[in-house]
Design a protein around this motif. Sequence first.
Motif, PDB file in Angstrom:
ATOM      1  N   ALA A   1      32.201  29.615  31.937  1.00 55.26           N
ATOM      2  CA  ALA A   1      33.141  29.584  30.812  1.00 55.26           C
ATOM      3  C   ALA A   1      34.032  28.340  30.899  1.00 55.26           C
ATOM      4  N   ALA A   2      34.465  28.035  32.124  1.00 53.91           N
ATOM      5  CA  ALA A   2      35.327  26.866  32.341  1.00 53.91           C
ATOM      6  C   ALA A   2      34.581  25.573  31.995  1.00 53.91           C
ATOM      7  N   LYS A   3      33.309  25.539  32.318  1.00 57.14           N
ATOM      8  CA  LYS A   3      32.508  24.339  32.024  1.00 57.14           C
ATOM      9  C   LYS A   3      32.424  24.111  30.521  1.00 57.14           C
ATOM     10  N   PHE A   4      32.361  25.214  29.768  1.00 55.03           N
ATOM     11  CA  PHE A   4      32.293  25.101  28.314  1.00 55.03           C
ATOM     12  C   PHE A   4      33.611  24.568  27.761  1.00 55.03           C
ATOM     13  N   ILE A   5      34.741  25.088  28.321  1.00 55.58           N
ATOM     14  CA  ILE A   5      36.047  24.718  27.761  1.00 55.58           C
ATOM     15  C   ILE A   5      36.505  23.363  28.284  1.00 55.58           C
ATOM     16  N   TRP A   6      36.433  23.167  29.599  1.00 52.07           N
ATOM     17  CA  TRP A   6      36.994  21.959  30.217  1.00 52.07           C
ATOM     18  C   TRP A   6      35.944  20.966  30.714  1.00 52.07           C
ATOM     19  N   ASN A   7      34.700  21.232  30.416  1.00 51.17           N
ATOM     20  CA  ASN A   7      33.589  20.357  30.834  1.00 51.17           C
ATOM     21  C   ASN A   7      33.438  20.223  32.344  1.00 51.17           C
ATOM     22  N   GLU A   8      34.024  21.123  33.101  1.00 48.69           N
ATOM     23  CA  GLU A   8      33.782  21.162  34.548  1.00 48.69           C
ATOM     24  C   GLU A   8      34.051  22.585  35.040  1.00 48.69           C
ATOM     25  N   GLU A   9      33.406  22.930  36.138  1.00 43.19           N
ATOM     26  CA  GLU A   9      33.593  24.280  36.689  1.00 43.19           C
ATOM     27  C   GLU A   9      34.976  24.362  37.338  1.00 43.19           C
ATOM     28  N   ARG A  10      35.696  25.440  36.999  1.00 38.68           N
ATOM     29  CA  ARG A  10      37.048  25.626  37.531  1.00 38.68           C
ATOM     30  C   ARG A  10      37.269  27.096  37.873  1.00 38.68           C
ATOM     31  N   ARG A  11      38.354  27.340  38.651  1.00 41.23           N
ATOM     32  CA  ARG A  11      38.721  28.714  38.968  1.00 41.23           C
ATOM     33  C   ARG A  11      39.730  29.193  37.931  1.00 41.23           C
ATOM     34  N   ILE A  12      39.578  30.452  37.490  1.00 42.08           N
ATOM     35  CA  ILE A  12      40.524  31.030  36.509  1.00 42.08           C
ATOM     36  C   ILE A  12      41.018  32.347  37.116  1.00 42.08           C
ATOM     37  N   PRO A  13      41.984  32.290  38.036  1.00 40.14           N
ATOM     38  CA  PRO A  13      42.389  33.473  38.800  1.00 40.14           C
ATOM     39  C   PRO A  13      42.904  34.637  37.964  1.00 40.14           C
ATOM     40  N   ARG A  14      43.685  34.376  36.911  1.00 38.53           N
ATOM     41  CA  ARG A  14      44.244  35.509  36.155  1.00 38.53           C
ATOM     42  C   ARG A  14      43.153  36.293  35.455  1.00 38.53           C
ATOM     43  N   VAL A  15      42.159  35.580  34.966  1.00 42.78           N
ATOM     44  CA  VAL A  15      41.065  36.263  34.261  1.00 42.78           C
ATOM     45  C   VAL A  15      40.158  36.972  35.275  1.00 42.78           C
ATOM     46  N   GLN A  16      40.015  36.398  36.460  1.00 46.32           N
ATOM     47  CA  GLN A  16      39.261  37.055  37.535  1.00 46.32           C
ATOM     48  C   GLN A  16      39.931  38.382  37.890  1.00 46.32           C
ATOM     49  N   THR A  17      41.261  38.390  37.884  1.00 46.11           N
ATOM     50  CA  THR A  17      42.005  39.635  38.162  1.00 46.11           C
ATOM     51  C   THR A  17      41.671  40.695  37.108  1.00 46.11           C
ATOM     52  N   VAL A  18      41.651  40.281  35.851  1.00 47.01           N
ATOM     53  CA  VAL A  18      41.325  41.216  34.757  1.00 47.01           C
ATOM     54  C   VAL A  18      39.923  41.790  34.966  1.00 47.01           C
ATOM     55  N   PHE A  19      39.001  40.911  35.272  1.00 51.62           N
ATOM     56  CA  PHE A  19      37.612  41.313  35.509  1.00 51.62           C
ATOM     57  C   PHE A  19      37.521  42.350  36.627  1.00 51.62           C
ATOM     58  N   ILE A  20      38.176  42.026  37.756  1.00 50.73           N
ATOM     59  CA  ILE A  20      38.081  42.912  38.925  1.00 50.73           C
ATOM     60  C   ILE A  20      38.703  44.265  38.612  1.00 50.73           C
ATOM     61  N   GLU A  21      39.821  44.287  37.883  1.00 49.97           N
ATOM     62  CA  GLU A  21      40.455  45.570  37.537  1.00 49.97           C
ATOM     63  C   GLU A  21      39.511  46.439  36.723  1.00 49.97           C
ATOM     64  N   LEU A  22      38.828  45.825  35.754  1.00 53.71           N
ATOM     65  CA  LEU A  22      37.920  46.598  34.897  1.00 53.71           C
ATOM     66  C   LEU A  22      36.713  47.097  35.677  1.00 53.71           C
ATOM     67  N   MET A  23      36.157  46.237  36.526  1.00 57.81           N
ATOM     68  CA  MET A  23      34.998  46.657  37.327  1.00 57.81           C
ATOM     69  C   MET A  23      35.410  47.788  38.274  1.00 57.81           C
ATOM     70  N   GLN A  24      36.596  47.640  38.844  1.00 57.05           N
ATOM     71  CA  GLN A  24      37.110  48.648  39.783  1.00 57.05           C
ATOM     72  C   GLN A  24      37.264  49.999  39.090  1.00 57.05           C
ATOM     73  N   ASN A  25      37.768  49.972  37.867  1.00 56.83           N
ATOM     74  CA  ASN A  25      37.935  51.198  37.081  1.00 56.83           C
ATOM     75  C   ASN A  25      36.613  51.909  36.879  1.00 56.83           C
ATOM     76  N   THR A  26      35.579  51.132  36.543  1.00 59.06           N
ATOM     77  CA  THR A  26      34.261  51.716  36.279  1.00 59.06           C
ATOM     78  C   THR A  26      33.694  52.335  37.556  1.00 59.06           C
ATOM     79  N   VAL A  27      33.725  51.567  38.628  1.00 54.82           N
ATOM     80  CA  VAL A  27      33.135  52.011  39.892  1.00 54.82           C
ATOM     81  C   VAL A  27      33.907  53.178  40.462  1.00 54.82           C
ATOM     82  N   ASP A  28      35.229  53.119  40.351  1.00 55.44           N
ATOM     83  CA  ASP A  28      36.096  54.153  40.900  1.00 55.44           C
ATOM     84  C   ASP A  28      35.815  55.522  40.344  1.00 55.44           C
ATOM     85  N   HIS A  29      35.645  55.631  39.070  1.00 56.59           N
ATOM     86  CA  HIS A  29      35.509  56.961  38.501  1.00 56.59           C
ATOM     87  C   HIS A  29      34.203  57.606  38.902  1.00 56.59           C
TER      88      HIS A  29
END
Lengths: 410, 122
Positions: free
Chosen positions: A225-253
């Motif tokens: 996604a970062a490569k598409f927006i900024w033309n290079e691969e980058r880390r997006i920590p806040r969005v990674q947090t969102v991702f992990i929370e959602l995955m955790q919710n699914t797996v947890d239940h």
Amino acid sequence: MRDIFIFLHIKIFFYFVRIHYRTPSLMKNVYQTLKHTKFREKRAIKEKFKRRRFRFLKIARLILYLAKNKKEIIKFRKNKSRSISRNLTNPQIDYHYVNAPVDFSFRKNYREVTAFINKIKTHFDKKHNVYVRFDHVINIDYDAIVILLSILVRFKAKKIHFNGTYPRNTVAAEKLKGSGFFQALKQRDFKESKNYFLGSENSIISTHAETTVDSKRSNEILKKAAKFIWNEERRIPRVQTVFIELMQNTVDHAARKEHKRTKVHDNDKRHWWVSVSYKEIGQNKSVCFAFIDYGVGIFESLKNKPETSFWYKILDKIKERFNPKDDSDALKHILSGELRATSTGQPFRGKGLPGIKQAFDNEQIFNLHIITNNVYASISENKYFLMPCDFKGTFVYWEINESTTSFKIE
Amino acid sequence: MEPLKISIAKDFSGTPGPRYIWEGPDSGELFRTTVLYPALKEAQRKGVELIINLDGTAGYGTSFLEESFGGLARKDDTNPDPFNEKFILDNIQIISNEEEYWIDIIKGYIQEANNQQYVKSY
């Protein structure tokens, strides 16, 4: 002399009679004679009995075959769909027809899309073959792609027939084609798996699915996604947090209520699905994420938290403290993190769902929508309301763009 | 004496994952039991501070951080000998230049876990 003249006349007469006799009109007359008609009737009766005998022999042979191979047939019928028992000589797949919504967008047309999902789920639970009519679909939104693909894969993995018609609208058809939907639909050797990937590396839409909290996978998605927006691969920590929370919710239940540390049986594991699509309007680039899981939804999972959890009886605590008018109001309070931890007095932010809302408040994600159980929340428009229909699962949609904070990869 | 230093990105994983080991790779439970707890024990033995750098990773889930840091102060099957809240807060320094808000949140996790007001988040 006179005799010779008469004889010649008779000869000439019979000569012409013979010629005339050989012409078609004369043949037709011969064909229609009584003798030939009777011959034709007899022949027709013989042919009729011949055909009947042949059909009878065919059925008799089939019955003999069935009698000899009874066990194999019963096994075959159990493994195949029910329709095989209807017509053994010419099996047909009996489909249950479902019409897709004309405006196939979960965010904009939640009522019809929820009804569609519930109908499909009913057929899936009963192992019915499904035929989805997309003819009249005018719009397929990116959030609908993840729904369609997740449904298709679930059917295919369980070897239940899933088929459908192409949308007549070319834009909608192109979106479906680009998502890998038709490719997956036509695939014959589909196997049940812990993870799936649909679409291709270069397509506008790609869909991923997993049964674990796979932070590496979400990181790869975000790098692309970062490569598409900024033309290079980058880390997006806040969005990674969102991702992990959602995955955790699914797996947890999916985990057992008593012992969270024990490994979950494979049959209980649930997939989470995310479709990623790339949008470019003028010079503005954005990446859209549509996340879905078909669990029990946020509210049902909150009702089942263990006693040792902070979230235990959270809905009762919220009722006591804030007296919300309904579940949509309760979700608003949960997302805001207003409920404070009793020991520290600090707001209960940075944990699970409130963390997602916080990412939105800090302008790291945009256009955030949450649909779960009977609650629809458009956080960007500050709209929270109850839906007339129930969606068993959790759907979250968000976007990122150039203003999202990102860091270089070292 | 020089303090002990840990960088999660370099000493554990660039993609920290879920809470428990069974939930997926690079979990908070794994980080605490293999890296953080031994490092804190070593720091206690030497009488030095432990500096933990959160920068450089792809991002954190709240469950990872809660299990890692809150788990230090919580007694359970994987941690029969927990640390005291005061000891942890006095001897740990958290560096997070990329996401500064994590520092206060982690301190809150340690305090809550120690008071046993909240044992497991899910």
